[in-house]
Design a protein around this motif. Structure first.
Motif, PDB file in Angstrom:
ATOM      1  N   MET A 496       0.842  -1.215   0.000  1.00 27.61           N
ATOM      2  CA  MET A 496       0.000   0.000   0.000  1.00 27.61           C
ATOM      3  C   MET A 496       0.872   1.258   0.000  1.00 27.61           C
ATOM      4  SD  MET A 496      -3.106  -0.727  -0.287  1.00 27.61           S
ATOM      5  CE  MET A 496      -2.749  -2.183  -1.228  1.00 27.61           C
ATOM      6  N   VAL A 497       2.024   1.193   0.679  1.00 28.62           N
ATOM      7  CA  VAL A 497       2.954   2.345   0.651  1.00 28.62           C
ATOM      8  C   VAL A 497       3.477   2.523  -0.780  1.00 28.62           C
ATOM      9  CG1 VAL A 497       5.115   3.282   1.558  1.00 28.62           C
ATOM     10  CG2 VAL A 497       3.575   2.021   3.072  1.00 28.62           C
ATOM     11  N   VAL A 498       3.779   1.389  -1.440  1.00 28.62           N
ATOM     12  CA  VAL A 498       4.205   1.471  -2.852  1.00 28.62           C
ATOM     13  C   VAL A 498       3.085   2.089  -3.687  1.00 28.62           C
ATOM     14  CG1 VAL A 498       4.903   0.153  -4.884  1.00 28.62           C
ATOM     15  CG2 VAL A 498       5.764  -0.500  -2.648  1.00 28.62           C
ATOM     16  N   HIS A 499       1.847   1.671  -3.426  1.00 29.04           N
ATOM     17  CA  HIS A 499       0.706   2.243  -4.169  1.00 29.04           C
ATOM     18  C   HIS A 499       0.671   3.764  -4.008  1.00 29.04           C
ATOM     19  CE1 HIS A 499      -2.315  -1.250  -5.013  1.00 29.04           C
ATOM     20  NE2 HIS A 499      -1.090  -1.543  -5.405  1.00 29.04           N
ATOM     21  N   LEU A 500       0.896   4.226  -2.759  1.00 28.79           N
ATOM     22  CA  LEU A 500       0.874   5.680  -2.540  1.00 28.79           C
ATOM     23  C   LEU A 500       1.950   6.362  -3.384  1.00 28.79           C
ATOM     24  CD1 LEU A 500       0.285   5.894   1.330  1.00 28.79           C
ATOM     25  CD2 LEU A 500      -1.304   6.527  -0.482  1.00 28.79           C
ATOM     26  N   GLY A 501       3.125   5.705  -3.464  1.00 32.99           N
ATOM     27  CA  GLY A 501       4.199   6.257  -4.291  1.00 32.99           C
ATOM     28  C   GLY A 501       3.802   6.305  -5.760  1.00 32.99           C
ATOM     29  N   VAL A 502       3.209   5.219  -6.237  1.00 30.70           N
ATOM     30  CA  VAL A 502       2.792   5.167  -7.648  1.00 30.70           C
ATOM     31  C   VAL A 502       1.721   6.229  -7.924  1.00 30.70           C
ATOM     32  CG1 VAL A 502       1.688   3.727  -9.409  1.00 30.70           C
ATOM     33  CG2 VAL A 502       3.407   2.745  -7.903  1.00 30.70           C
ATOM     34  N   ILE A 503       0.833   6.414  -6.954  1.00 32.96           N
ATOM     35  CA  ILE A 503      -0.233   7.412  -7.125  1.00 32.96           C
ATOM     36  C   ILE A 503       0.367   8.813  -7.236  1.00 32.96           C
ATOM     37  CG2 ILE A 503      -2.152   8.537  -5.903  1.00 32.96           C
ATOM     38  CD1 ILE A 503      -2.687   5.613  -4.747  1.00 32.96           C
ATOM     39  N   LEU A 504       1.347   9.104  -6.375  1.00 32.55           N
ATOM     40  CA  LEU A 504       2.006  10.422  -6.456  1.00 32.55           C
ATOM     41  C   LEU A 504       2.653  10.619  -7.821  1.00 32.55           C
ATOM     42  CD1 LEU A 504       3.792  11.065  -3.021  1.00 32.55           C
ATOM     43  CD2 LEU A 504       1.816  12.213  -3.992  1.00 32.55           C
ATOM     44  N   ILE A 505       3.305   9.552  -8.313  1.00 32.31           N
ATOM     45  CA  ILE A 505       3.952   9.646  -9.628  1.00 32.31           C
ATOM     46  C   ILE A 505       2.906   9.895 -10.711  1.00 32.31           C
ATOM     47  CG2 ILE A 505       5.270   8.345 -11.356  1.00 32.31           C
ATOM     48  CD1 ILE A 505       6.640   6.915  -8.972  1.00 32.31           C
ATOM     49  N   ALA A 506       1.780   9.182 -10.617  1.00 34.61           N
ATOM     50  CA  ALA A 506       0.718   9.329 -11.622  1.00 34.61           C
ATOM     51  C   ALA A 506       0.170  10.754 -11.615  1.00 34.61           C
ATOM     52  CB  ALA A 506      -0.398   8.325 -11.360  1.00 34.61           C
ATOM     53  N   VAL A 507      -0.056  11.286 -10.412  1.00 38.28           N
ATOM     54  CA  VAL A 507      -0.590  12.654 -10.305  1.00 38.28           C
ATOM     55  C   VAL A 507       0.418  13.652 -10.873  1.00 38.28           C
ATOM     56  CG1 VAL A 507      -1.181  14.455  -8.644  1.00 38.28           C
ATOM     57  CG2 VAL A 507      -2.128  12.184  -8.371  1.00 38.28           C
ATOM     58  N   ALA A 508       1.686  13.462 -10.508  1.00 39.89           N
ATOM     59  CA  ALA A 508       2.717  14.385 -10.979  1.00 39.89           C
ATOM     60  C   ALA A 508       2.833  14.332 -12.505  1.00 39.89           C
ATOM     61  CB  ALA A 508       4.056  14.049 -10.330  1.00 39.89           C
ATOM     62  N   LEU A 509       2.758  13.116 -13.053  1.00 35.42           N
ATOM     63  CA  LEU A 509       2.841  12.984 -14.513  1.00 35.42           C
ATOM     64  C   LEU A 509       1.649  13.649 -15.191  1.00 35.42           C
ATOM     65  CD1 LEU A 509       4.114   9.326 -15.134  1.00 35.42           C
ATOM     66  CD2 LEU A 509       5.223  11.443 -15.849  1.00 35.42           C
ATOM     67  N   ALA A 510       0.444  13.381 -14.628  1.00 35.82           N
ATOM     68  CA  ALA A 510      -0.770  13.968 -15.229  1.00 35.82           C
ATOM     69  C   ALA A 510      -0.696  15.488 -15.182  1.00 35.82           C
ATOM     70  CB  ALA A 510      -2.009  13.467 -14.492  1.00 35.82           C
ATOM     71  N   ALA A 511      -0.253  16.026 -14.031  1.00 35.90           N
ATOM     72  CA  ALA A 511      -0.204  17.487 -13.888  1.00 35.90           C
ATOM     73  C   ALA A 511       0.868  18.086 -14.789  1.00 35.90           C
ATOM     74  CB  ALA A 511       0.069  17.848 -12.426  1.00 35.90           C
ATOM     75  N   SER A 512       2.059  17.479 -14.785  1.00 32.76           N
ATOM     76  CA  SER A 512       3.144  18.114 -15.550  1.00 32.76           C
ATOM     77  C   SER A 512       2.934  17.943 -17.053  1.00 32.76           C
ATOM     78  CB  SER A 512       4.504  17.567 -15.121  1.00 32.76           C
ATOM     79  OG  SER A 512       4.581  16.197 -15.389  1.00 32.76           O
ATOM     80  N   ASN A 513       2.318  16.828 -17.465  1.00 33.15           N
ATOM     81  CA  ASN A 513       2.063  16.654 -18.900  1.00 33.15           C
ATOM     82  C   ASN A 513       0.923  17.550 -19.397  1.00 33.15           C
ATOM     83  OD1 ASN A 513       4.073  14.814 -19.171  1.00 33.15           O
ATOM     84  ND2 ASN A 513       2.761  13.013 -19.166  1.00 33.15           N
TER      85      ASN A 513
END
Lengths: 672, 154
Positions: A496-513
């Motif tokens: 679940m901690v890994v999931h939180l990390g992946v979610i942050l990456i997904a949000v950052a990618l969506a926002a920056s793209n």
């Protein structure tokens, strides 16, 4: 015939000894296992040690050659130079194909040695013995590559310094991350050899139950963790060095690293279904075979010269060997799976699609589809060229279009799966468990809209990320409320901690793209321009010269504060321009400055490109969380289910809290 | 709390999410800057002489010329993005677009993933149907006898 120097002689000797040790090690193990000869079995330890010593020696000799500038070695002429700083001279080992194979070999021999030591008291067990045979065989193959088609110790004629000895590619001598990204990525690639070896051993011995999975659980996890970290470090490096402001360009080499990550991620999810329910045996074996063979295929695609890539720093004759190895791996694996077909039949059934195992299956289908899209997009230019003799490129616009819906589905599954019980879920249970996570998603969406977010795809990404984040936090909250900090340990909670990390990456990618703002300005010294609410003042613009390059550097004050220094360097030996961006990182956005060609220190006029990139920092935070979560997942949780328990055993009532609510559901006589 | 989690709470959630998505996705975010338009166009063109880089990423002089031409077209003409791409492809030997066509042989790159998705869906349907049939099996007397014997042993 060129005379071989001391380093060449030592290097070749080390490789020959290592190759022989790997070969004899594999043969000794096969003979000892078939003949049941314990005396012969005991010799295996020595072969493994000799192979490791051979690999270490080869790497040390090559480093010595690079550091002492031994121009008698062709590889040193290829990547060495008199002017390369010590750090990049050290990392030059993996800056071209021949040295990369040495690094691969070193890591592979180390993994083999560690496995051998770990199981030194169980080497008589056929499962372990056959796994070691596979490890020895793969190590032997890479020793063969290092000796033949990618010989790093080949002797060279007296160097013509006007034409050779320029040092590594400028992109590989421009940032400290070159020290970390390739080795960590290779630790991931090579690490998947261990579970692959045990998978083949399970097929050979017919012990295709869950025993081999238990043996390789942590190895697969660590390999996945290293691969994840390596890919992220690659993205960070690209961001800091290439100057185009992005982290991922869907380049064939990037795709080659993503492919095993996709199948590996599918595996570490679906393996839980097999451990828990004894199902998906063929699928899990296939995923491991795919993960391992994709590392070989990726290396073939990017190192054989068949596909152009900005990362492919050399062409070589290695292609047929790697393609052959890929074919052999796939053929042997398929034959073994076919041979053991009867034993691979699952003893149970997935009761309902709306269950934890149903979600894992859906997750696997999506990951497999993603991998298919990436393979197709990567090799399609080859297919088109073969058919019509016409060059086409398949790049970011295609991959972005395809990856967007896949990413959204994966976020949805990340949100729903943790709340699903094993076997079967009722509607009321789901309504209860998903309620607050779903409102987390709605709150995130509301925040995004309030902050000015627009566009359906990014907003859906934010909403689903909030939903998935809520589900992961709920799981962690339940676990830690009951068990304290130990509630963060174990695969379910670390995951679940890994999931939180992946979610942050997904949000950052969506926002920056989606929301990057960019502007280009011609600014005179002392002049200020305003863009996206910030002021940029060109304080200075100067020439600079180093032993390897000449260039221009600007000093740009952002919002009247600290000056940032984007630059362009021309590496004189290569005649190649390399931009060095300067980044002001913040919690909400990065201000990314690059200096463009056309800037003139003599006139004091600079061409500046400015990117305002939202949330990029959170990508690196997410990467850190992924690494931390992987570590947590590797520690056993409290009252862990014993791996020796049969998969059909009743589930213990004192399992960790995160799984506790599942039990109630399991107990429900859904089809009694 | 239990009541809240029943259908009224979920209905409210659906309305809130649908409203937010409607507001956000139809909102006009304003005109793109010329540089952003240049970026978007250059991301769709492959650099004619580099290894797998887009015109946007490449620092090669040819890519530089193409970017300059795109910027010129963006600022001085009313041409659409597609028209500018067509112009560049014709005049700069930028033979390779990074987006495969949706027709002809190149359309396979779009079609095949969809076919794979459908195949996966059909395979899953049949797998679950087979599993459901397995579950529906009723234990026979031999099964009951096995369980009884096992229980007696314990």
């Amino acid at each position: 015939m060129l005379a071989e120097g001391l380093n060449g002689l030592l290097g070749h000797s080390a490789l020959i000894v290592g190759f022989a040790a790997s070969l004899f090690g594999a043969m000794a193990l096969i003979a000892a296992t078939l003949l049941r000869n314990p005396r012969l079995m005991r010799t295996v330890q020595s072969y493994g040690t000799i192979a490791l010593v051979g690999a270490i020696l080869a790497v040390i000799v090559m480093e010595r050659g690079l550091i002492t500038r031994d121009w008698s070695l062709a590889y040193v002429q290829k990547v060495g130079s008199r002017d390369t700083p010590a750090l990049f001279n050290f990392t030059a080992l993996w800056s071209a194909l021949e040295g990369s194979i040495l690094l691969w070999l070193l890591l592979l021999a180390t993994y083999s040695f560690v496995i051998m030591r770990r199981y030194r008291n169980r080497v008589g067990d056929p499962l372990v013995a056959w796994a070691l045979v596979v490890m020895f065989a793969v190590t032997g193959f890479f020793f063969f590559l290092a000796l033949g088609p990618t010989d790093a110790f080949r002797a060279a004629a007296t160097p013509d310094f006007l034409r050779c000895c320029k040092g590594p590619n400028p992109l590989l001598q421009n940032h400290v991350l070159v020290l970390f990204h390739p080795p960590i990525l290779y630790l991931g690639f090579v690490g998947f050899t261990v579970p692959f070896a045990f998978a083949i051993a399970a097929l050979v011995t017919g012990r295709v139950g869950e025993g081999w999975l238990v043996e390789t659980r942590r190895w697969a996890l660590f390999a996945w963790g290293f691969l994840t970290l390596g890919i992220l470090l690659g993205g960070w490096w690209s961001y800091e060095v290439l100057g185009w402001g992005g982290v991922w360009g869907w380049d064939p080499v990037e795709n080659a690293s993503l492919l095993p990550w996709l199948t590996g991620t599918a595996y570490i999810h679906s393996v839980m279904v097999q451990e828990r329910r004894g199902m998906l045996r063929v699928w899990n074996l296939s995923l491991l075979v795919a993960t391992f063979s994709l590392t070989i295929l990726g290396t073939f695609l990017t190192r054989s010269g068949v596909i152009n890539s900005v990362h492919a720093f050399s062409d070589s004759d290695i292609g047929p060997y790697l393609l052959g190895a890929f074919g052999v791996v796939v053929a042997i694996s398929l034959l073994l799976i076919g041979w053991r077909g009867d034993k691979l039949r699952a003893p149970g059934a997935i009761d309902s699609a709306v269950s934890r195992e149903g979600a894992f299956l859906a997750n696997n289908v999506v990951f497999a589809l993603f991998a298919f899209v990436v393979v197709l997009g990567t090799v399609f230019p080859l297919i088109a060229e073969a058919k019509d003799d016409r060059k086409i490129s398949v790049g970011s616009p295609y991959f972005d279009t395809m990856a967007r819906p896949i990413g959204l589905v994966l976020l949805f599954l990340m949100a729903v799966a943790p709340a699903l019980p094993w076997r079967k879920a009722g509607g009321e249970l789901l309504r209860d468990r998903l309620f607050w996570p779903a409102w987390c998603g709605a709150a995130t969406l509301a925040l995004a809209v309030a902050l000015g977010g627009d566009g359906l795809a990014p907003l859906l990404a934010f909403g689903l990320a909030g939903f998935a984040g809520g589900a992961a936090l709920r799981q962690l909250l339940l676990a830690t409320r009951r068990q304290g900090y130990r509630g963060l340990l174990g695969r379910a909670n670390g995951g679940m901690v890994v999931h939180l990390g992946v979610i942050l990456i997904a949000v950052a990618l969506a926002a920056s793209n989606s929301y990057t703002r960019a502007g280009q300005f011609t600014v005179a010294k002392g002049e200020t321009v305003t863009f996206a609410g910030h002021t940029f003042t060109l304080v200075d613009l100067t020439d600079f010269t180093t032993s390897r390059s000449v260039g221009i550097r600007a000093q740009v004050s952002i919002d009247g504060g600290q000056a940032y220094a984007p630059a362009i360097s021309k590496y004189t030996a290569f005649g190649m321009d390399v931009a060095t961006p300067s980044v002001k990182s913040g919690l909400t956005n990065d201000i990314y400055l690059t200096l463009e060609n056309g800037s003139q220190p003599s006139t004091g006029v600079a061409k500046l490109k400015i990117f305002i990139k939202p949330m990029v920092l959170w990508m690196w935070v997410g990467g850190g969380l992924c690494a931390f979560g992987t570590l947590l997942a590797a520690f056993p949780g409290r009252n862990r289910r014993r791996p020796t328990d049969p998969v059909s055993a009743p589930i213990a009532l004192d399992m960790n809290d995160a799984d506790q609510p599942d039990l109630v559901e399991v107990e429900q006589p859904a089809h009694a | 709390m239990k009541q809240l989690k029943r259908w009224p709470g979920w209905m409210l959630l659906v309305f809130v999410v649908a409203g937010l998505l409607a507001v956000g996705s139809t909102r006009d975010s304003g005109a793109r800057t010329p540089e952003e338009r240049v970026q978007e166009i250059s991301k769709q063109l492959a650099c004619p002489v580099c290894n797998g880089e887009t015109v946007y990423e490449s620092r090669n002089s040819q890519s530089d010329s193409i970017r300059t031409e795109i910027a010129k077209q963006v600022s001085s003409t009313d041409a659409t993005d597609d028209e500018i791409i067509a112009f560049i492809v014709q005049n700069f030997d930028a033979r390779t677009q990074l987006v495969p066509n949706a027709s002809g042989f190149e359309s396979l790159v779009w079609v095949l993933p969809s076919v794979a998705l459908v195949c996966a869906g059909v395979a899953l349907y049949f797998a679950f149907r087979r599993w459901r049939n397995t579950i529906d099996l009723v234990p026979d007397d031999d099964d009951r006898q096995l369980v009884a014997t096992a229980l007696e042993r314990e």
